[in-house]
Write an enzyme that holds these catalytic residues in place. Sequence first.
Site, PDB file in Angstrom:
ATOM      1  N   HIS A 102      10.854   1.464   8.221  1.00 10.68           N
ATOM      2  CA  HIS A 102       9.940   2.383   7.539  1.00 10.68           C
ATOM      3  C   HIS A 102       9.360   3.309   8.608  1.00 10.68           C
ATOM      4  O   HIS A 102       9.141   2.867   9.744  1.00 10.68           O
ATOM      5  CB  HIS A 102       8.738   1.665   6.918  1.00 10.68           C
ATOM      6  CG  HIS A 102       9.041   0.624   5.890  1.00 10.68           C
ATOM      7  ND1 HIS A 102       9.343  -0.669   6.200  1.00 10.68           N
ATOM      8  CD2 HIS A 102       9.031   0.680   4.540  1.00 10.68           C
ATOM      9  CE1 HIS A 102       9.525  -1.368   5.095  1.00 10.68           C
ATOM     10  NE2 HIS A 102       9.341  -0.575   4.066  1.00 10.68           N
ATOM     11  N   ASP A 105       6.555   1.770  10.542  1.00  8.74           N
ATOM     12  CA  ASP A 105       6.855   0.611  11.400  1.00  8.74           C
ATOM     13  C   ASP A 105       7.077   1.043  12.832  1.00  8.74           C
ATOM     14  O   ASP A 105       6.757   0.327  13.771  1.00  8.74           O
ATOM     15  CB  ASP A 105       8.186  -0.080  11.040  1.00  8.74           C
ATOM     16  CG  ASP A 105       8.308  -0.500   9.609  1.00  8.74           C
ATOM     17  OD1 ASP A 105       7.282  -0.767   8.985  1.00  8.74           O
ATOM     18  OD2 ASP A 105       9.469  -0.582   9.140  1.00  8.74           O
TER      19      ASP A 105
HETATM   20  C1  XUL Z   1       9.267  -5.378  -0.086  1.00  8.38           C
HETATM   21  C2  XUL Z   1      10.581  -4.948   0.406  1.00  8.38           C
HETATM   22  C3  XUL Z   1      10.580  -3.744   1.286  1.00  8.38           C
HETATM   23  C4  XUL Z   1      11.751  -2.839   1.098  1.00  8.38           C
HETATM   24  C5  XUL Z   1      11.670  -1.576   1.905  1.00  8.38           C
HETATM   25  O1  XUL Z   1       9.291  -6.529  -0.831  1.00  8.38           O
HETATM   26  O2  XUL Z   1      11.588  -5.557   0.140  1.00  8.38           O
HETATM   27  O3  XUL Z   1      10.493  -4.166   2.587  1.00  8.38           O
HETATM   28  O4  XUL Z   1      12.952  -3.471   1.404  1.00  8.38           O
HETATM   29  O5  XUL Z   1      10.509  -0.865   1.645  1.00  8.38           O
END
Ligand code: XUL
Length: 437
Positions: A102, A105
Amino acid sequence: MSQDAFPSIESIPFVERTSKAALGFRHYRPDELVEGKPMREHLRFAACYWHTMRNGLADPFGAPTARTPWDDGSDSIDNCKRRAEVFFEFLRKCRIDFYCFHDRDIAPERATLAESNRDLDVIVAHFEALQRASGKRLLWGTACLFAHPRYVSGAATSPRIEVFTHAAAQVKKAIEVTHRLGGEGYVFWGGREGYTTLLNTNMKREREHLGRFLHLAVDFAKSIGFKGQFYIEPKPREPSVHQYDSDTAACLDFLREFGLLEHLKLNIETNHATLAGHSVEHELAACRAAGALGSIDANAGTDHCGWDTDEFPTDPRLTTKIMLELLAAGGFTTGGLNFDAKRRRESFEPVDLFHAHIAGMDAFARGLKAAAAVRADGRIASFVKERYASWDSELGRSIERGTTTMAQLEQLALTQHAWPVESGRQEMLEHILYEQI
Ligand code: XUL
Ligand code: CO
């Protein structure tokens, strides 16, 4: 490049199945051919930045426990760069070819969007260099549209237009950096795109806004020449009580309703499937039927607790079922197996990152071999084919084509006095399946 975050660990060796070595792949052999294709191409393993580098392993009752001696806990640019170097050292030593992140992150959120974007660019340049030096690749990128308090009532589905606007700008930037890093995909997980009570929610309008938001992203990607695959990741709850992307069926319906099905595939996560009351193979099969199986977030849940526990998928029975679906779908194109999984809070040492990923990778390698063996054996497939054989008749084809009327079927039924139903043989089939693992 950092070489010393895990000083006592070298590249994980390939060992015999009977070996007692503490760290070693017993099944994963990247170049071994399965159904004519190297394992690494079947599996396309990815580590995720949020759990691997940023999850301190806190739980609602206790403090973080993860030991990360390379991380000074600050959000300085130097610390962000050092973390990235440690991550690439981990990818190299653990023989993982891809990663996912992300935006927030890898670089911190600053006081203004402009400052956040500026620092993200600095860190992305560092990732670019680390990718070039290591050959590691970005499976997909995404934006964190759920952690900051502005997203308390959703991002694309917030009742506030200012929040929608900010989320759009954040996704624009996240698509740009994903493109810059050669990302093969981009994920939309709904985060807080849902609601807690209908008393304060206009569901119709919120769903329409989400549809519009995804169109904006698709149009923007096209305008900059980003050819990566977009994915939507279903999850039924957590953090919202009700999520608009609750499971595969809901996502497919949503994508069709808003004219998005040609632009997005699905990213299926095991623990999200189980939270939705499905098995992961059910969700994968539903995607396969719609030609929308894109990528997989590989993890597992605990049957005894209703939370998204994001455990590492270490059970070869689970991975075999996943690989059977994936092979039936023809395998990944842009997608891969992203370990969206965290260590248990008690597994706090750096070496546990290796144990966890190795266990997951070996379980999938084993699942791949078992799935290929089941397919080569052929008994399960021929049982299923035979079970539907009556539909291969002229009448069956005609019904399937839509050229038979109900009145014609009534005529046939009036003269038909037997219904030759047969045993489903579930136990026999499970016996055949589990024999191959
Ligand atoms: C949350 C989840 C996230 C997504 C990406 O449960 O799975 O980490 O994969 O935003
Ligand atoms: Co996920």
